[in-house]
Design a protein around this motif. Structure first.
Motif, mmCIF file in Angstrom:
data_model
loop_
_atom_site.group_PDB
_atom_site.id
_atom_site.type_symbol
_atom_site.label_atom_id
_atom_site.label_comp_id
_atom_site.label_asym_id
_atom_site.label_seq_id
_atom_site.Cartn_x
_atom_site.Cartn_y
_atom_site.Cartn_z
ATOM 1 N N GLY A 228 46.352 3.981 -18.764
ATOM 2 C CA GLY A 228 46.165 2.618 -18.296
ATOM 3 C C GLY A 228 47.236 2.097 -17.361
ATOM 4 O O GLY A 228 47.073 1.010 -16.785
ATOM 5 N N GLN B 154 53.187 -6.275 -18.572
ATOM 6 C CA GLN B 154 53.977 -5.222 -17.945
ATOM 7 C C GLN B 154 55.124 -4.788 -18.875
ATOM 8 O O GLN B 154 55.800 -5.627 -19.470
ATOM 9 C CB GLN B 154 54.565 -5.713 -16.613
ATOM 10 C CG GLN B 154 53.738 -6.738 -15.863
ATOM 11 C CD GLN B 154 52.374 -6.250 -15.387
ATOM 12 O OE1 GLN B 154 51.996 -5.108 -15.593
ATOM 13 N NE2 GLN B 154 51.616 -7.121 -14.736
ATOM 14 N N LEU C 30 48.908 1.458 -14.053
ATOM 15 C CA LEU C 30 48.412 1.503 -12.677
ATOM 16 C C LEU C 30 49.418 2.149 -11.736
ATOM 17 O O LEU C 30 49.057 2.892 -10.840
ATOM 18 C CB LEU C 30 48.084 0.088 -12.200
ATOM 19 C CG LEU C 30 47.075 -0.693 -13.054
ATOM 20 C CD1 LEU C 30 46.886 -2.092 -12.483
ATOM 21 C CD2 LEU C 30 45.745 0.043 -13.113
ATOM 22 N N ARG C 31 50.676 1.824 -11.927
ATOM 23 C CA ARG C 31 51.744 2.388 -11.117
ATOM 24 C C ARG C 31 53.075 2.067 -11.778
ATOM 25 O O ARG C 31 53.146 1.195 -12.661
ATOM 26 C CB ARG C 31 51.721 1.828 -9.687
ATOM 27 C CG ARG C 31 51.865 0.312 -9.599
ATOM 28 C CD ARG C 31 51.598 -0.168 -8.189
ATOM 29 N NE ARG C 31 51.609 -1.626 -8.089
ATOM 30 C CZ ARG C 31 52.681 -2.328 -7.733
ATOM 31 N NH1 ARG C 31 53.826 -1.715 -7.446
ATOM 32 N NH2 ARG C 31 52.624 -3.644 -7.653
ATOM 33 N N THR D 171 50.685 -2.668 -15.620
ATOM 34 C CA THR D 171 49.410 -2.408 -16.288
ATOM 35 C C THR D 171 48.315 -3.387 -15.881
ATOM 36 O O THR D 171 47.165 -3.232 -16.291
ATOM 37 C CB THR D 171 49.580 -2.467 -17.817
ATOM 38 O OG1 THR D 171 49.839 -3.822 -18.209
ATOM 39 C CG2 THR D 171 50.731 -1.581 -18.284
ATOM 40 N N GLU D 172 48.669 -4.404 -15.091
ATOM 41 C CA GLU D 172 47.692 -5.401 -14.649
ATOM 42 C C GLU D 172 48.266 -6.093 -13.423
ATOM 43 O O GLU D 172 49.434 -6.481 -13.408
ATOM 44 C CB GLU D 172 47.431 -6.419 -15.757
ATOM 45 C CG GLU D 172 46.518 -7.576 -15.377
ATOM 46 C CD GLU D 172 45.135 -7.123 -14.951
ATOM 47 O OE1 GLU D 172 44.764 -7.372 -13.788
ATOM 48 O OE2 GLU D 172 44.436 -6.484 -15.778
ATOM 49 N N GLU D 173 47.452 -6.270 -12.383
ATOM 50 C CA GLU D 173 47.916 -6.901 -11.146
ATOM 51 C C GLU D 173 47.584 -8.390 -11.089
ATOM 52 O O GLU D 173 48.185 -9.132 -10.325
ATOM 53 C CB GLU D 173 47.263 -6.200 -9.938
ATOM 54 C CG GLU D 173 47.575 -4.717 -9.821
ATOM 55 C CD GLU D 173 48.868 -4.428 -9.085
ATOM 56 O OE1 GLU D 173 49.552 -5.391 -8.703
ATOM 57 O OE2 GLU D 173 49.177 -3.239 -8.891
#
Length: 318
Positions: A296, A274, A298-299, A170-172
């Motif tokens: 939301g 995550q 991302l992958r 959800t966030e890189e």
């Protein structure tokens, strides 16, 4: 030069907080699964001076420097050049420090012929990052006290109960407060810290029993309970630690809806945003498909239980 690979591990029974004194010892025991699908690759070789490059960026890494200094009290290590790369977000709640130090110690052992056992590598890796002690091992791993020494060990091999893991990224970006900083904040400011430590010992025993019996329902219950207690402890610190974002909450809701509909799956979250969904064998595809559509996210990354840290070209541990 020697190159080693290691996988991060996902704690099902968490630790959060360190004992005072040397050795980087956790305050509580923990149980984790090592996850293939995310990999750290670390290369080491003798050099004119120590250097550390992470994902192509060369910089000072105090924890690495401290570990090398400690190892040189025992081993005749020359200056080393360390190049380490992650194929997943670094410092973002995906246990990159665990796989990083496990790979580093394994590469040093291989390059300089230190002759360390898995237990010795686990002990050294723990001194860099406590959770790295578990990434030395594959499958289900523990980090617990034994004979006055905190020891990592493999509880069960990866093939004994081949659970599947789906990670909702959800966030890189790296998190603002590191795990080490967050742990110390909770230890010194949360009114619930000592209760957390006491209850985690019971959770650890329950989870180890559930793994031994392949009792998915019991493991689900204790793992989610440990996760939510961890984040309650973080929130009760001063100032409060909130690692989640909106997508984290949405992914939790997705996992719960899947379980209500009959899918054997549970969630766990470390110090980051995550969400890791752990499911019974054969259910990873369906879980991944729904989590990929969760708002939301991302992958998603699918993984199986993985092997322990090892040199490149070396067969997985038996």
């Amino acid at each position: 030069m020697a190159t080693a690979i290691a996988h991060p591990n996902i704690a099902l029974v968490k630790y959060w907080g360190k004992q005072t004194g040397p050795g980087n010892r956790p305050a509580t025991p923990s149980l984790s699964i090592t996850v293939a699908g995310l990999t750290t690759t670390t290369r080491v070789e003798a050099a004119e001076r120590d250097s550390v490059c992470i994902n192509g960026e060369c910089r000072r890494e105090p924890k690495v420097e401290t570990l090398l200094d400690a190892m040189r009290d025992t081993f005749d290590l020359p200056p080393v050049a360390i190049d380490t790369r992650n194929d997943f977000p670094t410092g973002a709640g995906l246990a990159s420090s665990a796989s990083g130090f496990a790979a580093l110690v394994t590469a040093l052992d291989g390059e300089f012929g230190l002759g360390m056992s898995s237990a010795a590598r686990s002990d050294w890796a723990r001194q860099g990052s406590a959770s790295a002690a578990r990434s030395i091992y594959g499958g289900f791993a523990t980090l617990a006290p034994g004979d006055d020494v905190w020891t990592g060990a493999e509880l069960q091999a990866k093939d004994s109960w081949p659970l599947e893991v789906v990670i909702a990224v959800t966030e890189e970006s790296p998190k603002d407060v590191s795990s080490s900083q967050g742990m110390e904040r909770s230890r010194t400011t949360s009114p619930f810290y000592h209760a957390w430590c006491r209850s985690t010992e019971t959770d650890f025993e329950t989870a180890c029993r559930a793994v031994a019996q392949h009792d998915f329902e019991s493991l689900s219950d204790v793992a989610e309970h440990s996760c939510l207690k961890l984040h309650a402890l973080m929130l009760s610190s001063r100032p409060g630690l909130l690692y989640w974002n909106e997508a984290t909450v949405a992914a939790i809701d997705t996992v719960r809806r899947l379980r209500t509909a009959g899918t054997p799956v549970f969630f766990t979250i470390d110090a980051g945003p995550q969400v890791k969904a752990v499911c019974a064998p054969g259910h990873g595809g369906g879980v991944a498909a729904l989590l990929a559509r969760s708002p939301g996210v991302l992958r998603v990354v699918r993984g199986q239980l993985g092997d322990g840290a090892r040199l490149v070209g070396e067969p997985p541990p038996p």
